[in-house]
Every structure is written in C-alpha cells, then in structure tokens.
Design a protein around this motif. Structure first.
Motif, PDB file in Angstrom:
ATOM      1  N   PHE A 154       2.687   5.275   1.612  1.00 19.25           N
ATOM      2  CA  PHE A 154       3.595   4.315   1.435  1.00 19.25           C
ATOM      3  C   PHE A 154       4.725   4.688   2.518  1.00 19.25           C
ATOM      4  CE2 PHE A 154       6.763   1.519  -0.246  1.00 19.25           C
ATOM      5  CZ  PHE A 154       6.233   0.092  -0.540  1.00 19.25           C
ATOM      6  N   PRO A 157       2.965   1.810  -3.961  1.00 22.85           N
ATOM      7  CA  PRO A 157       3.784   3.141  -3.829  1.00 22.85           C
ATOM      8  C   PRO A 157       3.658   4.004  -5.012  1.00 22.85           C
ATOM      9  CG  PRO A 157       5.354   1.333  -4.356  1.00 22.85           C
ATOM     10  CD  PRO A 157       4.114   0.799  -4.114  1.00 22.85           C
ATOM     11  N   ARG A 175       2.104   7.401  -2.635  1.00 24.71           N
ATOM     12  CA  ARG A 175       3.550   7.201  -2.546  1.00 24.71           C
ATOM     13  C   ARG A 175       3.633   7.802  -0.976  1.00 24.71           C
ATOM     14  NH1 ARG A 175       5.177   9.433  -6.765  1.00 24.71           N
ATOM     15  NH2 ARG A 175       5.488  11.672  -5.857  1.00 24.71           N
ATOM     16  N   ALA A 218      11.308   4.715  -2.311  1.00 28.37           N
ATOM     17  CA  ALA A 218      10.036   5.528  -1.821  1.00 28.37           C
ATOM     18  C   ALA A 218      10.590   6.801  -1.119  1.00 28.37           C
ATOM     19  CB  ALA A 218       9.046   4.771  -0.981  1.00 28.37           C
TER      20      ALA A 218
END
Length: 457
Positions: free
Chosen positions: A385, A354, A382, A323
């Motif tokens: 996350f 994610p 994303r 990530a």
C-alpha cells in the motif's frame, strides 16, 4: 396595580426597540461589507508584493495540514518571503509566534488577498477573490481521494447537496499548482478538477512530520494527550457519512475496550465536518478515568497519528497518510455497500488494503485480541500500500514545493532534493514499539472502583 395598558405599551416599546436595533445592525453590516469590497477593489489596483504569501486551511479553522507545513518551509527555505495566516478568532492561538495573523473579513484580510504574490490553501479562498495574473495560487488539497470528488459528485446527489459545480470550475480556474501524493491522485484531480494548473508530484507536505519526528516527540505528544506509559493507543477516525442524519458511529468504543482489556486506550477523532465529539469520552489520567480519549478538538491530526500505535478507520483518506508511519492499520467496512452507493469510490480498498479488514465490531474485537493485526501479513499489505500511495512522502515534500514555486528549481540538477524510496525511509516509531517491543505491552491503569459497561451503548 391593574396597569395593563401601561404594561402592554412597555412590551410594544421593547419590541420596537429590538426591531430598530436589528435593522440598524443590518444596515451597519451591509455598509461595512460595501466599504470592505470598495477597499478590496482599491487594493487590486496597487502592485502585487512579491515578498508576501498568505496561507489558510479548512475555511479558517487554524494552522495546520499541508498549508501549515508549507508556511514553515517558506520561512526556512525562502526567508525573504513574509508570511501571513488566515484564521478565525477562535483558532488564532494555533498560529505560531512570528507569523502574522489575519481575521477573515477584515480590511487586512482583503489587502493580503489582493496584494500577496503567493496564495496557499487546502480548500478555496473567498469566492469573491480576484486572482491577479502576477499571483500564484498553490492548491494543496487535503489527502488522497478514495471517495468521489469534484465533478464526479454530479452522479451522487445525496453527497453533492448544495454544491455549485459552476462555482467549482471558476475556483479551479484560479489554481496555478496542485499538489499530489501519488499517480492515482494526479489522474483523479486532473479529471474531476479540470484546469490549466501544473500538478506537482512531490508528496503531501503535511506528511513530512512523520519522517522528521523523533521518539522524544512521540513521547511528548502522548504525555500531552494523557496516554499512560506503555499503553497501546488506537486512533479511531471514521469518515463522514453523507447518507446519515447523525454521525454517531456504530462502534461502541467502551464495549470494545472492555473486551480488549486494560492495555488499550482509544483516541477518538471525529471528522472535521462535525463540531461535536465523536463519542462521550472522558479525559484519561494516570490515576484513573475512562480509556476513551476524545481528541476531536485537537488542532493537528498529524500529531494524533504520531501519538498512536495503530489506526482504526473505515474509508477515511487518513489511511493513506498513516501508511507513511509503517504502523498497523485496521479497516472496519461494515457499511461498505451503502457508502459506495451514496458517495461513490474510485476503487475497492478491501481488495488492496493497508492492513487487516473486518466487517463488524465483534470481528474487530476478536482481531485486536490476537496478534494478526500487527503481524507479518499486515506488514506485507502495508508495504504494498505504501509503495503505491506514498511514493514521494519522504519528509521533504514541502521543501520541494517551495524550491519549485518560489526559487524556480525544477529538477535535481537545479537543486531539487531527490526522493528517498519508501524502503529506505525511517519514520518515527510508535511508543509501544520503542519502549516495549511489539510483543511486550504494558498494562494501562484501571479506573478506580468498579466499572460496568452497558451492552446497549
């Protein structure tokens, strides 16, 4: 000549010779072990060397992960410390030039463990290690926990086969510092690995490279792996299944690529617990060949992340590291119920993923055939996350750890680098995004001659 008695006598003599040789080898090994432990006990009586540090990762499998990033930071930030790396003979070539190499089980290995002030590992050292008061043990761990770990495995006997929980607590008592990449990790480690250590919430050193790498580095890594220019490289990295006797994944990579078309290739990465390849993958060359590249034996998963354009995984902690790159992530959760029941999880990642979540190989192929997997919705997931699980991974985690542990710098006033917020970071861009933009992707050369894919694979 009918000399059966002579023949049988020779057979008995050969068997006796083999038994004698085996017994002699066993005696020599036992004697060597006794002498090495006697040597270790003598070294424990000698002063600790304040200018020495010894590193290891994944039970001697080679240079890398957070201990590797810390070893490099030691040489850069605290050059007065002499570093050594423990690696099994088959992994010695991964250790950089200028770093002393130590082979497990040798006299030099035991001397380093007895007299080095700094001990750094992402697992534990030999259980016979005696942690001296003057020594500093930095336990880096190796990722953010989604699955149950440590003492929580007492509730999951299938996943805890052979685990000695009393030994786990004895090892934990040796730790002085434990590294954490987020608050979830901190709270989990302090509960499942109880001890008197200090948690350093500085990020994971192994993720520093994601912020430091350049587009040229990405291009070099892709070329070394054999990824053609303009290809969309998908890193497929499933996690280990404790409930399966065999770890062959259900995802048929060749069939997936057949549906996706020639612009995609797959970097197939088996879990570190597995010695063999993830799939029958042939190396890819620019002139042709298979489009599944087996990278299970590659020494650095961080380099594989940099070389890829997107990650496909299931429940692997690699998703938390990946990530940081701000590249698409797709979760294949076809056996979530079984995995949760056997291993146990700390939260349902499907509720805060994610990126896109699919439940079958067909759904995955349909998703990747479109643009949703790398669209605005996936980017928003994303970003959320990353805010939650990557708050301190700004490229200077290793430096902060070394400054704290070795130089005594505990805050920004004393010289500790401040953390750059996730929104202001500029991780290394993927090659596809750099060279062609997100909507223009080149075509991967097709293998020479006709190609067929068997549906039963």
């Amino acid at each position: 000549l009918g000399l059966h008695r002579t023949f049988r006598a020779l057979l008995r003599a050969a068997a006796l010779r083999r038994r004698a040789a085996g017994a002699a080898t066993g005696v020599l090994r036992a004697l060597r072990a006794v002498l090495l432990q006697a040597h270790y006990r003598v070294q424990l009586c000698l002063p600790v060397r304040a200018d020495r540090a010894v590193f290891a990762a994944y039970w001697g499998r080679g240079y890398g992960c957070s201990p590797g990033a810390l070893e490099a930071a030691f040489r850069e930030v605290a050059p007065h410390i002499r570093t050594a790396w423990i690696a099994r003979p088959e992994h010695r070539d991964t250790v950089p030039a200028g770093v002393r190499r130590l082979t497990p089980g040798t006299a030099a290995y035991w001397t380093a463990l007895a007299r080095s002030k700094y001990l750094v590992n992402n697992v534990n050292f030999d259980r016979r290690l005696v942690k001296r008061p003057a020594q500093v043990f930095v336990q880096t761990q190796h990722g953010t926990p989604l699955k149950h770990m440590g003492l929580d495995l007492q509730e999951h006997p299938a996943a805890a086969r052979g685990m000695d929980f009393a030994e786990l607590l004895r090892n934990t008592a040796k730790w002085d510092y434990v590294l954490s990449g987020n608050r979830h990790t901190t709270l989990t480690w302090e509960r499942v690995y109880p001890g008197r250590y200090t948690t350093l919430e500085y990020g994971l050193p192994r993720n520093d490279v994601f912020q430091r790498a350049t587009p040229a580095d990405v291009a070099r890594l892709r070329a070394a792996l054999g990824v053609p220019e303009g290809a969309v490289a998908l890193l497929y990295a499933p996690t280990h299944r404790d409930h399966r006797r065999t770890q062959q994944p259900p995802l048929d990579l060749e069939r997936l690529l057949c549906r996706l078309g020639p612009r995609f290739v797959v970097l197939a990465r088996a879990h570190c617990f597995h010695d063999g390849p993830l799939d029958s993958a042939a190396p890819l060359t620019g002139e042709g060949g298979g489009r599944v590249i087996d990278v299970s034996g590659h020494p650095s998963v961080e380099e594989l992340c940099l070389a890829s354009d997107a990650l496909i995984t299931d429940y692997s902690s690699l998703m938390f590291d990946y990530a940081n790159l701000d590249r698409p992530i797709v979760l294949l959760t076809d056996d979530w119920a079984a995995y949760e029941a056997v291993r146990g999880v700390y939260f349902d990642v499907r509720e805060c993923p994610p990126g896109a979540v699919v439940h079958s190989a067909d759904e995955l192929a349909d998703l990747l055939s479109g643009e949703h997997w790398r669209g605005a919705d996936s980017a928003r997931l994303r970003a959320a996350f990353r805010e939650r699980f990557c708050p301190w991974d700004d490229g200077r985690a290793a430096e902060r750890v070394v400054r704290h542990v070795v130089l005594g710098q505990r805050d920004e006033a004393s010289g500790l680098p401040p953390v750059v917020p996730p929104g202001r970071r500029r991780p290394a861009p993927s090659r596809a995004a750099t060279a062609h933009g997100r909507s223009r992707l080149a075509t991967v050369p097709q293998p020479a001659g006709p190609q067929t894919v068997t549906e039963s694979r």
